[in-house]
Design an enzyme around this catalytic site. Sequence first.
Site, short mmCIF file in Angstrom:
data_model
loop_
_atom_site.label_atom_id
_atom_site.label_comp_id
_atom_site.label_asym_id
_atom_site.label_seq_id
_atom_site.Cartn_x
_atom_site.Cartn_y
_atom_site.Cartn_z
N THR A 125 0.93 -1.13 -0.07
CA THR A 125 -0.01 0.16 0.03
C THR A 125 0.91 1.35 -0.07
OG1 THR A 125 -1.86 -1.20 0.97
CG2 THR A 125 -1.87 1.29 1.29
N HIS A 130 2.71 6.03 -2.62
CA HIS A 130 3.88 6.54 -3.08
C HIS A 130 4.10 7.04 -4.64
CE1 HIS A 130 8.45 7.62 -2.98
NE2 HIS A 130 8.42 7.02 -4.09
N GLU A 131 3.95 5.75 -5.30
CA GLU A 131 4.07 6.07 -6.72
C GLU A 131 3.04 6.81 -7.54
OE1 GLU A 131 6.69 4.87 -8.24
OE2 GLU A 131 7.41 3.86 -6.18
N HIS A 134 4.14 10.46 -7.21
CA HIS A 134 5.20 10.86 -8.41
C HIS A 134 4.08 11.25 -9.53
CE1 HIS A 134 8.71 9.85 -6.44
NE2 HIS A 134 8.43 8.40 -6.78
N ASP A 140 10.94 12.17 -5.03
CA ASP A 140 11.15 11.43 -3.78
C ASP A 140 11.89 12.57 -2.94
OD1 ASP A 140 10.60 8.74 -4.52
OD2 ASP A 140 12.30 8.72 -5.78
#
Length: 195
Positions: A125, A130-131, A134, A140
């Site tokens: 998850t 996180h992706e 982006h 990051d």
Amino acid sequence: MPHSSWLKAVGAAFAVALATATSAHAAPAPAPELTAATSVAAVVTLHYDDSRAGGWEAAIAAGVASWNRNVSNVRLVEAAPGTRAEIQIVATSGWPQATLGPVRPGGQVRVELGSQAVSEGYDKTRIATHEMGHSLGLPDTKPGPCSQLMSGSAAGTSCTNAVPNATERSRVESAYAGGLASLVPADGRTLVDAP
């Protein structure tokens, strides 16, 4: 035409002209009141396609819910089958990676949810959320603590935080401020989230 009739006609014409001129220069109508409905910020809807992300469905759903709960001017919505989506999510065997946004309606970015990170012990998850970050324009923040969603793998395998912090939320909301008015293309770089 007798003189008195002529004076009455001219007087009537003058009265009509005066009334017309007066109404043309009357005070403007008051501006409509600003209501809660008109003061709400524009919401940008972005569609995602996870039809090629088998095994990641629950993590993607949790990641989408996290972003939708924490950011007010962007909505992530699953694309209907066969329609174009701004965020293409696929499962891969490598490290997770994504195109750096912010993606705009009609644009397109790719998110790869890599199983190599899962086999190393990272939380699915957190990876998915996180992706997606982006895609929404967040780079990051490595190294960083677990409280920073965008610290990614730098926070270690014990970190399961999948909620953007206040700074991350603010940056996404700023990137999408004004709805479609500030169309900025995606950065386009691919960020690979290997340790």
